[in-house]
Design an enzyme around this catalytic site. Sequence first.
Site, PDB file in Angstrom:
ATOM      1  CG  HIS A 133      -6.038  -3.695   3.443  1.00 36.56           C
ATOM      2  ND1 HIS A 133      -4.710  -3.310   3.382  1.00 36.56           N
ATOM      3  CD2 HIS A 133      -6.175  -4.350   4.615  1.00 36.56           C
ATOM      4  CE1 HIS A 133      -4.086  -3.729   4.468  1.00 36.56           C
ATOM      5  NE2 HIS A 133      -4.954  -4.362   5.228  1.00 36.56           N
ATOM      6  CD  GLU A 202      -5.040  -7.667  -4.142  1.00 38.64           C
ATOM      7  OE1 GLU A 202      -4.233  -7.652  -5.084  1.00 38.64           O
ATOM      8  OE2 GLU A 202      -4.836  -7.100  -3.052  1.00 38.64           O
TER       9      GLU A 202
HETATM   10  N1  LIG Z   1      -6.763   7.824   5.478  1.00 37.04           N
HETATM   11  C1  LIG Z   1      -6.501   6.675   4.835  1.00 37.04           C
HETATM   12  N2  LIG Z   1      -5.513   6.638   3.940  1.00 37.04           N
HETATM   13  C2  LIG Z   1      -5.247   5.465   3.292  1.00 37.04           C
HETATM   14  C3  LIG Z   1      -5.973   4.303   3.588  1.00 37.04           C
HETATM   15  C4  LIG Z   1      -7.035   4.388   4.547  1.00 37.04           C
HETATM   16  O1  LIG Z   1      -7.750   3.396   4.821  1.00 37.04           O
HETATM   17  N3  LIG Z   1      -7.255   5.591   5.153  1.00 37.04           N
HETATM   18  N4  LIG Z   1      -5.632   3.095   2.982  1.00 37.04           N
HETATM   19  C5  LIG Z   1      -4.275   3.083   2.469  1.00 37.04           C
HETATM   20  C6  LIG Z   1      -3.841   1.855   1.750  1.00 37.04           C
HETATM   21  N5  LIG Z   1      -3.070   1.061   2.705  1.00 37.04           N
HETATM   22  C7  LIG Z   1      -3.597  -0.148   3.040  1.00 37.04           C
HETATM   23  O2  LIG Z   1      -4.645  -0.581   2.512  1.00 37.04           O
HETATM   24  C8  LIG Z   1      -1.881   1.559   3.281  1.00 37.04           C
HETATM   25  C9  LIG Z   1      -0.917   2.125   2.447  1.00 37.04           C
HETATM   26  C10 LIG Z   1       0.254   2.631   3.001  1.00 37.04           C
HETATM   27  C11 LIG Z   1       0.479   2.597   4.367  1.00 37.04           C
HETATM   28  C12 LIG Z   1       1.722   3.219   4.937  1.00 37.04           C
HETATM   29  O3  LIG Z   1       2.209   2.845   5.988  1.00 37.04           O
HETATM   30  N6  LIG Z   1       2.223   4.224   4.193  1.00 37.04           N
HETATM   31  C13 LIG Z   1       3.380   5.034   4.653  1.00 37.04           C
HETATM   32  C14 LIG Z   1       4.442   5.072   3.569  1.00 37.04           C
HETATM   33  C15 LIG Z   1       4.767   3.682   3.116  1.00 37.04           C
HETATM   34  C16 LIG Z   1       5.565   3.741   1.794  1.00 37.04           C
HETATM   35  O4  LIG Z   1       5.690   4.825   1.213  1.00 37.04           O
HETATM   36  O5  LIG Z   1       6.016   2.637   1.398  1.00 37.04           O
HETATM   37  C17 LIG Z   1       2.922   6.456   4.864  1.00 37.04           C
HETATM   38  O6  LIG Z   1       1.888   6.862   4.253  1.00 37.04           O
HETATM   39  O7  LIG Z   1       3.642   7.154   5.588  1.00 37.04           O
HETATM   40  C18 LIG Z   1      -0.474   2.024   5.208  1.00 37.04           C
HETATM   41  C19 LIG Z   1      -1.667   1.499   4.660  1.00 37.04           C
HETATM   42  C20 LIG Z   1      -4.029   4.256   1.581  1.00 37.04           C
HETATM   43  N7  LIG Z   1      -4.264   5.447   2.349  1.00 37.04           N
HETATM   44  N1  GAR Z   2      -2.323  -1.431   2.032  1.00 37.19           N
HETATM   45  C1  GAR Z   2      -2.574  -1.289   0.630  1.00 37.19           C
HETATM   46  C2  GAR Z   2      -2.013  -2.450  -0.121  1.00 37.19           C
HETATM   47  O1  GAR Z   2      -1.202  -3.208   0.375  1.00 37.19           O
HETATM   48  N2  GAR Z   2      -2.453  -2.571  -1.381  1.00 37.19           N
HETATM   49  C3  GAR Z   2      -2.002  -3.659  -2.207  1.00 37.19           C
HETATM   50  O2  GAR Z   2      -1.076  -3.181  -3.173  1.00 37.19           O
HETATM   51  C4  GAR Z   2      -1.098  -4.094  -4.279  1.00 37.19           C
HETATM   52  C5  GAR Z   2      -1.156  -3.278  -5.544  1.00 37.19           C
HETATM   53  O3  GAR Z   2      -0.914  -4.123  -6.622  1.00 37.19           O
HETATM   54  P1  GAR Z   2      -0.999  -3.534  -8.127  1.00 37.19           P
HETATM   55  O4  GAR Z   2      -0.123  -2.302  -8.147  1.00 37.19           O
HETATM   56  O5  GAR Z   2      -0.488  -4.656  -8.978  1.00 37.19           O
HETATM   57  O6  GAR Z   2      -2.435  -3.201  -8.394  1.00 37.19           O
HETATM   58  C6  GAR Z   2      -2.356  -4.951  -4.118  1.00 37.19           C
HETATM   59  O7  GAR Z   2      -2.004  -6.246  -3.682  1.00 37.19           O
HETATM   60  C7  GAR Z   2      -3.131  -4.235  -3.031  1.00 37.19           C
HETATM   61  O8  GAR Z   2      -3.917  -5.104  -2.241  1.00 37.19           O
END
Ligand SMILES: Nc1nc2c(c(=O)[nH]1)N[C@@H](CN(C=O)c1ccc(C(=O)N[C@@H](CCC(=O)O)C(=O)O)cc1)CN2
Ligand code: GAR
Length: 222
Positions: A133, A202
């Site tokens: 993240h 990252e």
């Molecule tokens: N239960 C969990 N699921 C996920 C986590 C987590 O910590 N607990 N991390 C995420 C990754 N992430 C941030 O790091 C993140 C990714 C996506 C979203 C979000 O709002 N997704 C929406 C759709 C957005 C889209 O399709 O563009 C959704 O799922 O409805 C928030 C945080 C991965 N999963």
């Molecule tokens: N909340 C989750 C989130 O924002 N993740 C972010 O998606 C990118 C993936 O890049 P990549 O497809 O080039 O690896 C990365 O910057 C990661 O931190």
Amino acid sequence: MASPRKLIVLISGSGTNLQALIDALNTPRLPNATISLVLSNRKAAYGLTRAAQADPPIRTASLALQPYLKSNPGKTRDDYDAEVAKIVLNEEPDIVVLAGWMHILGDKFLEPLEQVKSEEGSARKAIPVINLHPALPGAFDGAHAIERAFEAFQKGEIDSGGVMVHRVIKEVDRGEPVIVREVPIEKGESIEAFEERLHKVEHEIIVQATAMVLDEVNPVSS
Ligand SMILES: Nc1nc2c(c(=O)[nH]1)N[C@@H](CN(C=O)c1ccc(C(=O)N[C@@H](CCC(=O)O)C(=O)O)cc1)CN2
Ligand SMILES: NCC(=O)N[C@@H]1O[C@H](COP(=O)([O-])[O-])[C@@H](O)[C@H]1O
């Protein structure tokens, strides 16, 4: 040599972090490891191409939520999450790495990975799930964290962004951090310049954190 530790990597986009993991496989940074599957929730994700072009090629699959719901009338987001869990468990991985996986995972995914049954039917240890993240713990949970951090810097609310790899729990981005790295934002720099420095960090910590958690569940010497 013990059989390679198995990773499954979940992606949604370009896959530069997946590429960092691919490049580290079977080096001192990520010894005796293989990526058994790359799963994307977007079929156009370039990360799928990176996996297919790896040497040796890495198996790929994609399962997008909306097409799944459309082609399975009556099925729900929970059913989708259960399907993702099934795909993952079928690989019998040592670890699941969310590398830009942009789908919030619910209990129907998390619970089956917490209680993996052995052949004899007895419960055995959970399969760890970790997530990359682009923010410091509790700073900018959720999507678009980089943009939100940069905007907060412009407003004088913060002076540093950051990146973390954390364990995945139901509460989004609230799982225990495995590695946290601050990435200062420089006055006057563009968001692109900040992002470029942040992505470099990252690509380091996703490999380090994966190796750390892998060693917890299946040490390289085992
Ligand atoms: N239960 C969990 N699921 C996920 C986590 C987590 O910590 N607990 N991390 C995420 C990754 N992430 C941030 O790091 C993140 C990714 C996506 C979203 C979000 O709002 N997704 C929406 C759709 C957005 C889209 O399709 O563009 C959704 O799922 O409805 C928030 C945080 C991965 N999963
Ligand atoms: N909340 C989750 C989130 O924002 N993740 C972010 O998606 C990118 C993936 O890049 P990549 O497809 O080039 O690896 C990365 O910057 C990661 O931190």
